[in-house]
Design a protein around this motif. Structure first.
Motif, PDB file in Angstrom:
ATOM      1  N   UNK A 286      -7.215  13.464  -2.553  1.00 40.98           N
ATOM      2  CA  UNK A 286      -5.966  12.953  -1.991  1.00 40.98           C
ATOM      3  C   UNK A 286      -6.008  11.432  -1.864  1.00 40.98           C
ATOM      4  N   UNK A 287      -7.115  10.908  -1.355  1.00 39.91           N
ATOM      5  CA  UNK A 287      -7.231   9.459  -1.182  1.00 39.91           C
ATOM      6  C   UNK A 287      -7.285   8.727  -2.524  1.00 39.91           C
ATOM      7  N   UNK A 288      -7.999   9.311  -3.503  1.00 35.23           N
ATOM      8  CA  UNK A 288      -8.086   8.674  -4.812  1.00 35.23           C
ATOM      9  C   UNK A 288      -6.717   8.587  -5.475  1.00 35.23           C
ATOM     10  N   UNK A 289      -6.002   9.695  -5.512  1.00 35.25           N
ATOM     11  CA  UNK A 289      -4.691   9.720  -6.166  1.00 35.25           C
ATOM     12  C   UNK A 289      -3.693   8.866  -5.395  1.00 35.25           C
ATOM     13  N   UNK A 290      -3.779   8.930  -4.066  1.00 33.73           N
ATOM     14  CA  UNK A 290      -2.891   8.108  -3.233  1.00 33.73           C
ATOM     15  C   UNK A 290      -3.132   6.628  -3.479  1.00 33.73           C
ATOM     16  N   UNK A 291      -4.414   6.235  -3.543  1.00 35.74           N
ATOM     17  CA  UNK A 291      -4.735   4.833  -3.780  1.00 35.74           C
ATOM     18  C   UNK A 291      -4.222   4.344  -5.118  1.00 35.74           C
ATOM     19  N   UNK A 292      -4.417   5.139  -6.169  1.00 37.06           N
ATOM     20  CA  UNK A 292      -3.939   4.738  -7.493  1.00 37.06           C
ATOM     21  C   UNK A 292      -2.418   4.623  -7.522  1.00 37.06           C
ATOM     22  N   UNK A 293      -1.750   5.543  -6.839  1.00 35.21           N
ATOM     23  CA  UNK A 293      -0.287   5.514  -6.810  1.00 35.21           C
ATOM     24  C   UNK A 293       0.217   4.295  -6.044  1.00 35.21           C
ATOM     25  N   UNK A 294      -0.392   4.013  -4.876  1.00 38.58           N
ATOM     26  CA  UNK A 294       0.026   2.849  -4.093  1.00 38.58           C
ATOM     27  C   UNK A 294      -0.322   1.547  -4.808  1.00 38.58           C
ATOM     28  N   UNK A 295      -1.434   1.544  -5.552  1.00 34.32           N
ATOM     29  CA  UNK A 295      -1.797   0.350  -6.304  1.00 34.32           C
ATOM     30  C   UNK A 295      -0.761   0.015  -7.354  1.00 34.32           C
ATOM     31  N   UNK A 296      -0.260   1.058  -8.045  1.00 29.33           N
ATOM     32  CA  UNK A 296       0.774   0.831  -9.052  1.00 29.33           C
ATOM     33  C   UNK A 296       2.074   0.335  -8.428  1.00 29.33           C
TER      34      UNK A 296
END
Length: 556
Positions: A286-296
């Motif tokens: 959850x944190x990995x996917x969330x981080x990548x999404x927020x980074x974009x």
């Protein structure tokens, strides 16, 4: 003699496998049932007293496999495929409605990516959790109720007037959708004969590849609806999903035989559930996917990206340390799993395979609509060749897979080289121009060749993963490969979003799109090299449990 007697005793206790198909299976007299039940409990207790140590999960006592008519199995395979089609369409189809949903629900442009990712993040994060549930408890219940909840939530979403309610319910629908994928794999392995499993998984898997493109077309038809408010096209799209989901969920509930998980008491199953391991993996994903999404969305130097992204890695490390200390029968992903030949490399290759479609579809659909001002349905129709090409391997590849299995290293390397070559056609497509035969000269052949060959890699990897592990691990194995696919597309989209801003003009500047495709090109070539160097000859598929016939009158 004692072996024959034990086999007879085991058969006498297994009619509950087909319980609840249409009517309850008739048992023997009360005394016989009581004795056989006591014998089964004694066997379970004896199994539980044995320390598993480093033994792989193949020591799970799995239920017998029911034998169903071919017609019934085909109907069930259709039902499983429809479930996956809706799961993928729920993400790919909404691509066409991002602007409409953002406008109707007052969603700012900076967070408009969450129109898509509100579904994708929990969908990817919960796959392993549901895979464990399907393996230990009952895959039928996991599949059926996940399917029902998905249909009901889509109906509710279609009436929502508030963006916060939309984000919450889309996340819950992603959670429900993720329950149907690993449980469907588990049911396919349990229902189909050993010689049929590869073909069934191939058809089921390619449905997802087909939905990537056809989901856009389905959504495009609803784009013709120009009404607003509660009659808007995107709302009818979600309602259509409900109309399809609910009847097929009912069909699944009626036709799927009751296939319980491992033979153990409920208390023992809960001890084997590995709730701590499930939670650690869930939050790390959850944190990995969330981080990548927020980074974009907000940038790669912001705390919104750095905090969740950096926190995810210690959790991943903690997960593997935790799993090493767990008994083989209790671990979510036992350490012996990684000794399955090629599994880790298959998961790495899967990160790129699914992202190939996303890397092409998302920028091109936006270019069609914003640069060339085409309607949503025309933009979707341009993607049809990609969906059709992804379906073609279904016609012949299942029969070839047993022949190709020993040569999977060369075959997968070949597919990745061709997939990279198809990107070259797009990169040098005269600035992405669709006029003056630009679409037919460059994009159309790239769609056909690339989607066809990528679907073959997608299918081959999925079948090899599921058929390389014991049946007792099929749910978790399928969940692992699906997690890799979903994380791969999130990684692809996130990196692409950053590359689209290298030069001024964003999507309208084709050099930005070229940069994102060069990244995907390099990833495909890297995969080809890794497959060529490190893929080993895959082992033969494990032999499943013995089958128990279902009487014809019970299948009506």
């Amino acid at each position: 003699m004692s072996m024959v007697q034990n086999n007879e005793e085991r058969r006498s206790s297994s009619p509950t496998i087909v319980e609840g198909v249409v009517g309850e299976a008739k048992g023997m007299d009360g005394e016989t049932n009581e004795n056989s039940g006591r014998e089964d409990m004694e066997k379970v207790e004896t199994t539980q007293t044995v320390q598993p140590g480093p033994v792989a999960p193949t020591t799970h006592a799995m239920p017998d496999r029911p034998v169903l008519s071919k017609k019934r199995k085909m109907v069930l395979l259709l039902t499983f495929s429809v479930a996956q089609f809706l799961d993928i369409t729920a993400r790919s189809g909404v691509v066409l409605f991002v602007e409409d949903i953002s406008r109707d629900l007052n969603i700012k442009y900076q967070v408009s990516t969450w129109v898509l990712t509100a579904f994708s993040v929990p969908f990817a994060a919960f796959l392993l959790f549901w895979g464990r549930v399907a393996d230990l408890f009952t895959a039928k219940t996991t599949f059926v109720y996940g399917f029902y909840v998905l249909g009901v939530l889509n109906l509710i979403i279609s009436f929502l007037p508030n963006k916060y309610a939309y984000f919450i319910l889309r996340a819950l629908s992603g959670l429900a959708a993720s329950a149907t994928i690993p449980s469907a794999y588990r049911l396919i392995v349990a229902i189909f004969e050993p010689k049929e499993v590869g073909g069934a998984i191939a058809i089921f898997t390619l449905t997802g590849a087909f939905a990537n493109a056809s989901g856009l077309v389905l959504a495009g038809f609803f784009g013709f609806i120009k009404s607003t408010n509660q009659l808007a096209g995107w709302r009818w799209f979600f309602r259509a999903m409900t109309v399809i989901a609910i009847p097929f969920a009912g069909l699944a509930q009626a036709l799927i035989p009751k296939i319980p998980g491992v033979r153990a008491t409920q208390a023992e199953k809960w001890r084997q559930f590995d709730l701590i391991g499930c939670s650690i993996m869930l939050f790390s994903n959850l944190l990995l996917i969330l981080g990548l999404t927020l980074g974009a969305t907000y940038g790669w130097k912001t705390a919104k990206f750095l905090v969740p992204f950096l926190l995810s890695w210690p959790l991943f490390i903690a997960f593997f340390f935790w799993e090493r200390k767990q008994p083989a029968l209790s671990a979510l992903v036992p350490s012996s799993t990684w000794r399955v030949p090629n599994l880790a490399l298959y998961l790495w290759l899967a990160l790129c395979v699914f992202g190939w479609w996303g890397a092409i579809q998302l920028p091109l659909v936006e270019i069609y609509e914003t640069v060339y001002h085409e309607s949503s349905i025309i933009s979707a129709v341009r993607m049809i060749p990609m969906g059709i090409a992804a379906l073609v391997p279904m016609l012949f590849l299942p029969k070839l897979l047993p022949i190709l299995r020993p040569y999977s290293r060369w075959f997968i390397s070949f597919t990745q080289i061709v997939a990279a070559s198809s990107l070259l056609i797009l990169i040098y497509s005269r600035g992405g121009d669709i006029h003056n035969n630009g679409y037919w000269r460059y994009q159309f052949p790239a769609f056909i060749v690339g989607s066809f060959i990528n679907a073959m890699a997608f299918l081959t990897g999925s079948v090899l993963v599921v058929t390389s592990v014991p049946p007792s691990m099929s749910g978790v194995a399928s969940a692992l490969i699906q997690v890799a696919y979903q994380i791969g597309i999130v990684v692809t989209i996130s990196i692409q979003a950053g590359l689209l801003t290298i030069h001024p003009g964003s999507i309208a500047n084709f050099s930005n799109v070229q940069a994102s495709w060069w990244f995907q090109f390099g990833w495909c070539l890297l995969n080809a090299i890794l497959a060529l160097l490190f893929l080993q000859r895959p082992p033969p598929p494990p032999t499943p449990a013995a089958a128990i016939p279902v009487k014809p009158d019970a299948e009506a």
